[in-house]
Design a protein around this motif. Sequence first.
Motif, PDB file in Angstrom:
ATOM      1  N   LYS A   1      -0.816  -7.133  11.192  1.00  6.48           N
ATOM      2  CA  LYS A   1       0.547  -6.911  10.128  1.00  6.48           C
ATOM      3  C   LYS A   1       0.093  -6.056   9.004  1.00  6.48           C
ATOM      4  CE  LYS A   1       3.800  -9.008  12.549  1.00  6.48           C
ATOM      5  NZ  LYS A   1       5.030  -8.154  12.864  1.00  6.48           N
ATOM      6  N   VAL A   2      -1.177  -6.391   8.400  1.00  5.47           N
ATOM      7  CA  VAL A   2      -1.704  -5.713   7.466  1.00  5.47           C
ATOM      8  C   VAL A   2      -1.814  -3.968   7.613  1.00  5.47           C
ATOM      9  CG1 VAL A   2      -3.608  -5.545   5.521  1.00  5.47           C
ATOM     10  CG2 VAL A   2      -2.703  -7.888   6.106  1.00  5.47           C
ATOM     11  N   VAL A   3      -2.487  -3.871   8.683  1.00  4.19           N
ATOM     12  CA  VAL A   3      -2.468  -2.571   9.224  1.00  4.19           C
ATOM     13  C   VAL A   3      -1.026  -1.912   9.294  1.00  4.19           C
ATOM     14  CG1 VAL A   3      -2.927  -1.011  11.196  1.00  4.19           C
ATOM     15  CG2 VAL A   3      -4.582  -2.872  10.609  1.00  4.19           C
ATOM     16  N   GLU A   4      -0.080  -2.731   9.716  1.00  4.73           N
ATOM     17  CA  GLU A   4       1.421  -1.951   9.630  1.00  4.73           C
ATOM     18  C   GLU A   4       1.739  -1.483   8.168  1.00  4.73           C
ATOM     19  OE1 GLU A   4       3.831  -4.699  11.683  1.00  4.73           O
ATOM     20  OE2 GLU A   4       2.677  -4.377  13.811  1.00  4.73           O
ATOM     21  N   CYS A   5       1.301  -2.632   7.173  1.00  2.00           N
ATOM     22  CA  CYS A   5       1.895  -2.412   5.912  1.00  2.00           C
ATOM     23  C   CYS A   5       1.038  -1.481   5.220  1.00  2.00           C
ATOM     24  CB  CYS A   5       1.526  -3.793   5.231  1.00  2.00           C
ATOM     25  SG  CYS A   5       2.924  -5.242   5.594  1.00  2.00           S
ATOM     26  N   ALA A   6      -0.109  -1.286   5.456  1.00  3.45           N
ATOM     27  CA  ALA A   6      -1.038  -0.283   4.811  1.00  3.45           C
ATOM     28  C   ALA A   6      -0.436   1.054   5.276  1.00  3.45           C
ATOM     29  CB  ALA A   6      -2.529  -0.429   5.198  1.00  3.45           C
ATOM     30  N   LYS A   7      -0.294   1.184   6.693  1.00  4.91           N
ATOM     31  CA  LYS A   7       0.363   2.456   7.294  1.00  4.91           C
ATOM     32  C   LYS A   7       1.773   2.854   6.073  1.00  4.91           C
ATOM     33  CE  LYS A   7       2.267   5.114  11.265  1.00  4.91           C
ATOM     34  NZ  LYS A   7       2.481   4.646  12.768  1.00  4.91           N
ATOM     35  N   TYR A   8       2.437   1.775   5.976  1.00  8.96           N
ATOM     36  CA  TYR A   8       3.917   2.015   5.331  1.00  8.96           C
ATOM     37  C   TYR A   8       3.668   2.547   4.154  1.00  8.96           C
ATOM     38  CZ  TYR A   8       8.026   0.375   2.852  1.00  8.96           C
ATOM     39  OH  TYR A   8       9.129   0.274   2.170  1.00  8.96           O
ATOM     40  N   ILE A   9       2.911   1.788   3.408  1.00 13.85           N
ATOM     41  CA  ILE A   9       2.415   2.333   2.048  1.00 13.85           C
ATOM     42  C   ILE A   9       1.968   3.480   2.015  1.00 13.85           C
ATOM     43  CG2 ILE A   9       1.023   1.686  -0.170  1.00 13.85           C
ATOM     44  CD1 ILE A   9       1.044  -1.079   0.719  1.00 13.85           C
ATOM     45  N   ALA A  10       1.051   4.069   2.754  1.00 17.50           N
ATOM     46  CA  ALA A  10       0.318   5.221   2.687  1.00 17.50           C
ATOM     47  C   ALA A  10       1.261   6.364   2.924  1.00 17.50           C
ATOM     48  CB  ALA A  10      -0.826   5.251   3.638  1.00 17.50           C
ATOM     49  N   GLU A  11       1.960   6.106   4.136  1.00 13.58           N
ATOM     50  CA  GLU A  11       2.981   7.187   4.529  1.00 13.58           C
ATOM     51  C   GLU A  11       4.052   7.448   3.353  1.00 13.58           C
ATOM     52  OE1 GLU A  11       3.092   6.969   9.321  1.00 13.58           O
ATOM     53  OE2 GLU A  11       4.475   5.860   8.364  1.00 13.58           O
ATOM     54  N   ASN A  12       4.661   6.321   2.718  1.00 12.48           N
ATOM     55  CA  ASN A  12       5.618   6.442   1.622  1.00 12.48           C
ATOM     56  C   ASN A  12       4.895   7.144   0.252  1.00 12.48           C
ATOM     57  OD1 ASN A  12       8.382   5.252   2.078  1.00 12.48           O
ATOM     58  ND2 ASN A  12       6.919   4.088   3.357  1.00 12.48           N
ATOM     59  N   LEU A  13       3.766   7.007   0.038  1.00 16.88           N
ATOM     60  CA  LEU A  13       3.089   7.622  -0.859  1.00 16.88           C
ATOM     61  C   LEU A  13       2.810   9.118  -0.677  1.00 16.88           C
ATOM     62  CD1 LEU A  13       0.346   4.847  -2.094  1.00 16.88           C
ATOM     63  CD2 LEU A  13       2.660   5.610  -3.187  1.00 16.88           C
ATOM     64  N   LYS A  14       2.985   9.489   0.709  1.00 14.93           N
ATOM     65  CA  LYS A  14       3.186  10.899   1.165  1.00 14.93           C
ATOM     66  C   LYS A  14       1.464  11.488   1.051  1.00 14.93           C
ATOM     67  CE  LYS A  14       7.771  11.980   0.092  1.00 14.93           C
ATOM     68  NZ  LYS A  14       8.189  11.472   1.472  1.00 14.93           N
ATOM     69  N   LEU A  15       0.693  10.644   1.581  1.00 15.50           N
ATOM     70  CA  LEU A  15      -0.836  10.826   1.579  1.00 15.50           C
ATOM     71  C   LEU A  15      -1.170  11.677   2.601  1.00 15.50           C
ATOM     72  CD1 LEU A  15      -2.446   7.071   0.555  1.00 15.50           C
ATOM     73  CD2 LEU A  15      -1.655   9.244  -0.790  1.00 15.50           C
ATOM     74  N   SER A  16      -2.351  12.228   2.806  1.00 10.98           N
ATOM     75  CA  SER A  16      -2.714  12.732   4.034  1.00 10.98           C
ATOM     76  C   SER A  16      -2.806  12.133   5.012  1.00 10.98           C
ATOM     77  CB  SER A  16      -4.210  13.692   3.643  1.00 10.98           C
ATOM     78  OG  SER A  16      -5.072  12.638   3.476  1.00 10.98           O
ATOM     79  N   GLN A  17      -3.146  12.788   6.488  1.00 10.21           N
ATOM     80  CA  GLN A  17      -3.168  12.161   7.613  1.00 10.21           C
ATOM     81  C   GLN A  17      -4.547  11.414   7.675  1.00 10.21           C
ATOM     82  OE1 GLN A  17      -0.732  11.555   9.773  1.00 10.21           O
ATOM     83  NE2 GLN A  17      -2.364  10.059  11.046  1.00 10.21           N
TER      84      GLN A  17
END
Length: 261
Positions: A34-50
């Motif tokens: 679940k934390v992996v999913e949340c980390a992805k959610y945050i990073a994507e919404n911050l518009k970070l690099s792949q």
Amino acid sequence: MIDLNKAKSAFKHYISQFDRTDDKINRKIIHTYKVVECAKYIAENLKLSQEDIELAQLVGLLHDIGRFEQAKRFDDFRDTYTIDHAELGVQILFEENLIRNFIQEAQYDEIIKKSISNHNKLKIESGLNTKELLHSQIIRDADKLDNFRIKEEDKLEEILYLWDIEQIENSAITEKVYQDFMKSQSIINTDRVTPMDFWISYMAFLFDLNFDISIKYILERDYIHTNMDKIKCKNKETEEKMKMVTKHALEYARNRIDSAN
């Protein structure tokens, strides 16, 4: 190069040595994913690099790896009475060189190490470089976001396992914990005395969230209400304080979002 599928396979292999019929182990496995999913959610919404999105997920996968050995050794997740699970995780990954099972390249090692080491501390250590700070902030937020889910879904007697339901429902909130919460401050572990002190301290994770997108995540899932309303307070003073605590938490979250817009 970060190969998340390979890393997840390595994680699955690592946890296979632990007893999944043990509820403590199983819940930590679920929490990790679940934390992996949340980390992805945050990073994507911050518009970070792949690259950073994948790195954030890798840190999420590894952030609690020390928990499994902690459970095996002590049958207890209280760091104060056993061992700091973040530091144990760093030791397992880097002193025992387990990290190479998850990622071959060493270029991210310091970021991963610093992020794991800082994920469970009251505050992030000073002196981190830009990438180390960013990923430390992401994993701290991702970990807390799933903690709100856990508090909503898990049984009270499993979360506050030192007390029975009657003790929890009749519990008071100590004045220092209450005042610190109303000042939008994190609660220091050693200040917690009663079951409700512990519960309030979990809710105070809200004040330590680094990103507005994390606050939005909490509000969209109504975690403040569902978490705060979970305990049916039989102590009248506590019941009134909880109303104030809930009101303050909602105002804090909404003001954060309004300020960001």
